[in-house]
Design a protein around this motif. Structure first.
Motif, PDB file in Angstrom:
ATOM      1  N   ASN A  27       0.867  -1.173   0.000  1.00 57.61           N
ATOM      2  CA  ASN A  27       0.000   0.000   0.000  1.00 57.61           C
ATOM      3  C   ASN A  27       0.904   1.224   0.000  1.00 57.61           C
ATOM      4  OD1 ASN A  27      -2.207   1.664   0.083  1.00 57.61           O
ATOM      5  ND2 ASN A  27      -2.495   1.492   2.289  1.00 57.61           N
ATOM      6  N   GLY A  28       1.864   1.181  -0.904  1.00 53.57           N
ATOM      7  CA  GLY A  28       2.920   2.181  -0.909  1.00 53.57           C
ATOM      8  C   GLY A  28       4.138   1.717  -0.148  1.00 53.57           C
ATOM      9  N   TYR A  29       4.007   0.600   0.613  1.00 54.11           N
ATOM     10  CA  TYR A  29       5.096   0.060   1.418  1.00 54.11           C
ATOM     11  C   TYR A  29       5.407  -1.344   0.914  1.00 54.11           C
ATOM     12  CZ  TYR A  29       4.094   4.012   4.405  1.00 54.11           C
ATOM     13  OH  TYR A  29       3.889   5.282   4.877  1.00 54.11           O
ATOM     14  N   LEU A  30       6.515  -1.494   0.222  1.00 53.32           N
ATOM     15  CA  LEU A  30       6.867  -2.733  -0.456  1.00 53.32           C
ATOM     16  C   LEU A  30       7.971  -3.462   0.313  1.00 53.32           C
ATOM     17  CD1 LEU A  30       6.536  -4.560  -2.920  1.00 53.32           C
ATOM     18  CD2 LEU A  30       8.205  -3.117  -4.105  1.00 53.32           C
ATOM     19  N   THR A  31       7.714  -4.731   0.665  1.00 52.49           N
ATOM     20  CA  THR A  31       8.670  -5.549   1.396  1.00 52.49           C
ATOM     21  C   THR A  31       9.110  -6.726   0.538  1.00 52.49           C
ATOM     22  OG1 THR A  31       7.701  -4.981   3.537  1.00 52.49           O
ATOM     23  CG2 THR A  31       9.053  -6.948   3.455  1.00 52.49           C
ATOM     24  N   LEU A  32      10.392  -6.764   0.229  1.00 48.53           N
ATOM     25  CA  LEU A  32      10.984  -7.869  -0.516  1.00 48.53           C
ATOM     26  C   LEU A  32      12.234  -8.361   0.219  1.00 48.53           C
ATOM     27  CD1 LEU A  32      10.658  -6.459  -4.155  1.00 48.53           C
ATOM     28  CD2 LEU A  32       9.308  -8.271  -3.125  1.00 48.53           C
ATOM     29  N   SER A  33      12.111  -8.542   1.502  1.00 47.56           N
ATOM     30  CA  SER A  33      13.250  -8.948   2.326  1.00 47.56           C
ATOM     31  C   SER A  33      13.448 -10.452   2.282  1.00 47.56           C
ATOM     32  CB  SER A  33      13.040  -8.489   3.764  1.00 47.56           C
ATOM     33  OG  SER A  33      11.822  -8.984   4.281  1.00 47.56           O
ATOM     34  N   TYR A  34      14.730 -10.863   2.316  1.00 43.21           N
ATOM     35  CA  TYR A  34      15.131 -12.277   2.366  1.00 43.21           C
ATOM     36  C   TYR A  34      14.525 -13.087   1.212  1.00 43.21           C
ATOM     37  CZ  TYR A  34      16.539 -10.790   7.004  1.00 43.21           C
ATOM     38  OH  TYR A  34      17.119 -10.102   8.060  1.00 43.21           O
ATOM     39  N   GLU A  35      14.571 -12.525   0.010  1.00 44.65           N
ATOM     40  CA  GLU A  35      14.068 -13.201  -1.177  1.00 44.65           C
ATOM     41  C   GLU A  35      15.207 -13.723  -2.053  1.00 44.65           C
ATOM     42  OE1 GLU A  35      11.128 -14.003  -1.930  1.00 44.65           O
ATOM     43  OE2 GLU A  35       9.845 -12.786  -0.643  1.00 44.65           O
ATOM     44  N   GLN A  36      16.444 -13.606  -1.582  1.00 45.44           N
ATOM     45  CA  GLN A  36      17.620 -14.052  -2.330  1.00 45.44           C
ATOM     46  C   GLN A  36      17.723 -13.345  -3.690  1.00 45.44           C
ATOM     47  OE1 GLN A  36      17.370 -18.334  -2.514  1.00 45.44           O
ATOM     48  NE2 GLN A  36      17.797 -18.573  -0.323  1.00 45.44           N
ATOM     49  N   LEU A  37      17.374 -12.078  -3.701  1.00 46.70           N
ATOM     50  CA  LEU A  37      17.425 -11.299  -4.938  1.00 46.70           C
ATOM     51  C   LEU A  37      18.855 -10.860  -5.244  1.00 46.70           C
ATOM     52  CD1 LEU A  37      14.354  -8.938  -4.419  1.00 46.70           C
ATOM     53  CD2 LEU A  37      14.428 -11.042  -5.741  1.00 46.70           C
ATOM     54  N   THR A  38      19.240 -10.967  -6.491  1.00 42.56           N
ATOM     55  CA  THR A  38      20.503 -10.417  -6.955  1.00 42.56           C
ATOM     56  C   THR A  38      20.274  -9.217  -7.869  1.00 42.56           C
ATOM     57  OG1 THR A  38      20.517 -11.989  -8.794  1.00 42.56           O
ATOM     58  CG2 THR A  38      21.670 -12.647  -6.782  1.00 42.56           C
ATOM     59  N   CYS A  39      19.056  -9.059  -8.343  1.00 39.44           N
ATOM     60  CA  CYS A  39      18.670  -7.919  -9.162  1.00 39.44           C
ATOM     61  C   CYS A  39      17.151  -7.823  -9.128  1.00 39.44           C
ATOM     62  CB  CYS A  39      19.173  -8.054 -10.600  1.00 39.44           C
ATOM     63  SG  CYS A  39      18.514  -9.501 -11.450  1.00 39.44           S
ATOM     64  N   MET A  40      16.596  -6.805  -9.761  1.00 40.95           N
ATOM     65  CA  MET A  40      15.146  -6.656  -9.844  1.00 40.95           C
ATOM     66  C   MET A  40      14.733  -6.516 -11.303  1.00 40.95           C
ATOM     67  SD  MET A  40      12.542  -3.926  -8.026  1.00 40.95           S
ATOM     68  CE  MET A  40      12.677  -4.710  -6.424  1.00 40.95           C
ATOM     69  N   ASN A  41      13.696  -7.246 -11.666  1.00 39.10           N
ATOM     70  CA  ASN A  41      13.162  -7.183 -13.012  1.00 39.10           C
ATOM     71  C   ASN A  41      12.763  -5.746 -13.360  1.00 39.10           C
ATOM     72  OD1 ASN A  41      10.648  -7.266 -14.893  1.00 39.10           O
ATOM     73  ND2 ASN A  41      11.690  -9.208 -15.236  1.00 39.10           N
ATOM     74  N   ALA A  42      13.169  -5.285 -14.521  1.00 36.69           N
ATOM     75  CA  ALA A  42      12.904  -3.902 -14.928  1.00 36.69           C
ATOM     76  C   ALA A  42      11.416  -3.620 -15.046  1.00 36.69           C
ATOM     77  CB  ALA A  42      13.619  -3.594 -16.237  1.00 36.69           C
ATOM     78  N   ASP A  43      10.650  -4.597 -15.551  1.00 39.12           N
ATOM     79  CA  ASP A  43       9.201  -4.408 -15.675  1.00 39.12           C
ATOM     80  C   ASP A  43       8.560  -4.247 -14.297  1.00 39.12           C
ATOM     81  OD1 ASP A  43       9.388  -4.633 -18.390  1.00 39.12           O
ATOM     82  OD2 ASP A  43       8.899  -6.771 -18.428  1.00 39.12           O
ATOM     83  N   ASP A  56      11.739  -2.119   1.355  1.00 37.61           N
ATOM     84  CA  ASP A  56      12.584  -2.908   2.253  1.00 37.61           C
ATOM     85  C   ASP A  56      13.193  -4.066   1.475  1.00 37.61           C
ATOM     86  OD1 ASP A  56      13.825  -4.326   4.235  1.00 37.61           O
ATOM     87  OD2 ASP A  56      12.090  -4.478   5.548  1.00 37.61           O
ATOM     88  N   LEU A  57      14.517  -4.037   1.290  1.00 35.96           N
ATOM     89  CA  LEU A  57      15.240  -5.074   0.555  1.00 35.96           C
ATOM     90  C   LEU A  57      16.241  -5.785   1.458  1.00 35.96           C
ATOM     91  CD1 LEU A  57      15.854  -3.019  -2.701  1.00 35.96           C
ATOM     92  CD2 LEU A  57      14.310  -4.960  -2.463  1.00 35.96           C
ATOM     93  N   THR A  58      15.919  -5.907   2.718  1.00 34.98           N
ATOM     94  CA  THR A  58      16.812  -6.510   3.708  1.00 34.98           C
ATOM     95  C   THR A  58      17.133  -7.961   3.356  1.00 34.98           C
ATOM     96  OG1 THR A  58      15.911  -5.118   5.461  1.00 34.98           O
ATOM     97  CG2 THR A  58      17.049  -7.117   6.148  1.00 34.98           C
ATOM     98  N   GLY A  59      18.400  -8.341   3.588  1.00 28.99           N
ATOM     99  CA  GLY A  59      18.795  -9.737   3.517  1.00 28.99           C
ATOM    100  C   GLY A  59      18.848 -10.348   2.134  1.00 28.99           C
ATOM    101  N   ASN A  60      19.083  -9.548   1.112  1.00 29.53           N
ATOM    102  CA  ASN A  60      19.256 -10.078  -0.237  1.00 29.53           C
ATOM    103  C   ASN A  60      20.733 -10.010  -0.631  1.00 29.53           C
ATOM    104  OD1 ASN A  60      16.432 -10.683  -1.204  1.00 29.53           O
ATOM    105  ND2 ASN A  60      16.157  -8.555  -0.593  1.00 29.53           N
ATOM    106  N   ASP A  61      21.014 -10.212  -1.896  1.00 23.81           N
ATOM    107  CA  ASP A  61      22.395 -10.178  -2.378  1.00 23.81           C
ATOM    108  C   ASP A  61      22.493  -9.254  -3.585  1.00 23.81           C
ATOM    109  OD1 ASP A  61      25.070 -10.821  -2.373  1.00 23.81           O
ATOM    110  OD2 ASP A  61      24.823 -12.603  -3.630  1.00 23.81           O
ATOM    111  N   LEU A  62      21.979  -8.049  -3.415  1.00 22.55           N
ATOM    112  CA  LEU A  62      21.942  -7.079  -4.508  1.00 22.55           C
ATOM    113  C   LEU A  62      23.318  -6.466  -4.740  1.00 22.55           C
ATOM    114  CD1 LEU A  62      18.639  -5.301  -3.465  1.00 22.55           C
ATOM    115  CD2 LEU A  62      18.922  -6.807  -5.440  1.00 22.55           C
ATOM    116  N   THR A  63      23.607  -6.193  -5.988  1.00 22.13           N
ATOM    117  CA  THR A  63      24.844  -5.506  -6.353  1.00 22.13           C
ATOM    118  C   THR A  63      24.530  -4.219  -7.115  1.00 22.13           C
ATOM    119  OG1 THR A  63      24.987  -6.943  -8.307  1.00 22.13           O
ATOM    120  CG2 THR A  63      26.273  -7.583  -6.364  1.00 22.13           C
TER     121      THR A  63
END
Length: 219
Positions: A27-43, A56-63
């Motif tokens: 609802n304007g507040y997006l949580t994607l924590s601990y999803e093992q993300l290395t990047c985010m889909n552009a779409d 919130d992108l806590t606990g991922n592996d973003l570069t």
């Protein structure tokens, strides 16, 4: 929570962006924590970015963090626990007021803070604790290192209100107490050493008598 995605205004399908991802309470507040993300889909970023206020992108592996350029209305960004972020890929986010990057393996705070000041000029709340290159009480850094770090941050962000675990509104008394403490500790050490030497010299001339050592108070 399930969100149905259709083609955006550019005609790009958004179905692939939801694969293996859980979107919680959007609802304007997006949580994607601990999803093992290395990047985010552009779409995905292009669709949700303009409607997201807090991410919130806590606990991922973003570069690469350039996808954050789609989040034009973002006021809060949490990157805690991403140990491989390349912070030079951060985009300009003039609306961002809160930024957390705790435990992100940041080793060069002058460069890191300079990049943040350029990308997030209106930042008010900054927390980057538990990083090897950022002085703090948690990492048992020396007192003067913490003072230099805080002063460096405050001078880079004109709107800053809170740094790590301290309010910036208290910076004046904080620095005054620090300088007073260091100065008095230095002076008292010299005074104590001179007093003990003089006392030792006088006691050599005396055969008997009580000895009283007066140690000055620090405060």
């Amino acid at each position: 929570m399930e969100i149905e995605f259709y083609c955006d205004s550019y005609g790009n399908s958004l179905e692939s962006s939801l694969e293996d991802l859980r979107v919680e309470d959007f609802n304007g507040y997006l949580t994607l924590s601990y999803e093992q993300l290395t990047c985010m889909n552009a779409d995905y970023a292009r669709y949700l970015g303009p409607r997201t206020l807090s991410l919130d992108l806590t606990g991922n592996d973003l570069t690469d963090l350039s996808f954050l350029g789609y989040f034009t209305k973002l006021h809060t960004l949490v990157l805690d626990g991403n140990g491989s972020i390349y912070y030079r890929t951060l985009p300009q986010l003039a609306s961002l007021s809160t930024f957390w990057a705790n435990n992100c393996n940041i080793t060069n705070y002058p460069e890191f803070i300079s990049v943040l000041a350029d990308r997030f000029p209106n930042l008010k709340f900054l927390c980057v604790l538990n990083n090897p290159g950022v002085p703090s009480y948690i990492s048992r850094s020396r007192f003067y290192s913490i003072i230099l770090y805080r002063n460096f941050v405050i001078n880079r962000f004109p709107c800053i209100q809170h740094v790590d675990d301290c309010w910036v509104t208290e910076k004046k008394s904080f620095f005054q107490m620090a300088i007073c403490y260091l100065y008095r500790r230095h002076k008292s050490s010299k005074y104590r050493l001179n007093s003990i030497r003089a006392l030792s010299h006088r006691t050599l001339l005396k055969k008997k008598g009580p000895v009283k050592i007066v140690i000055p108070r620090l405060f």
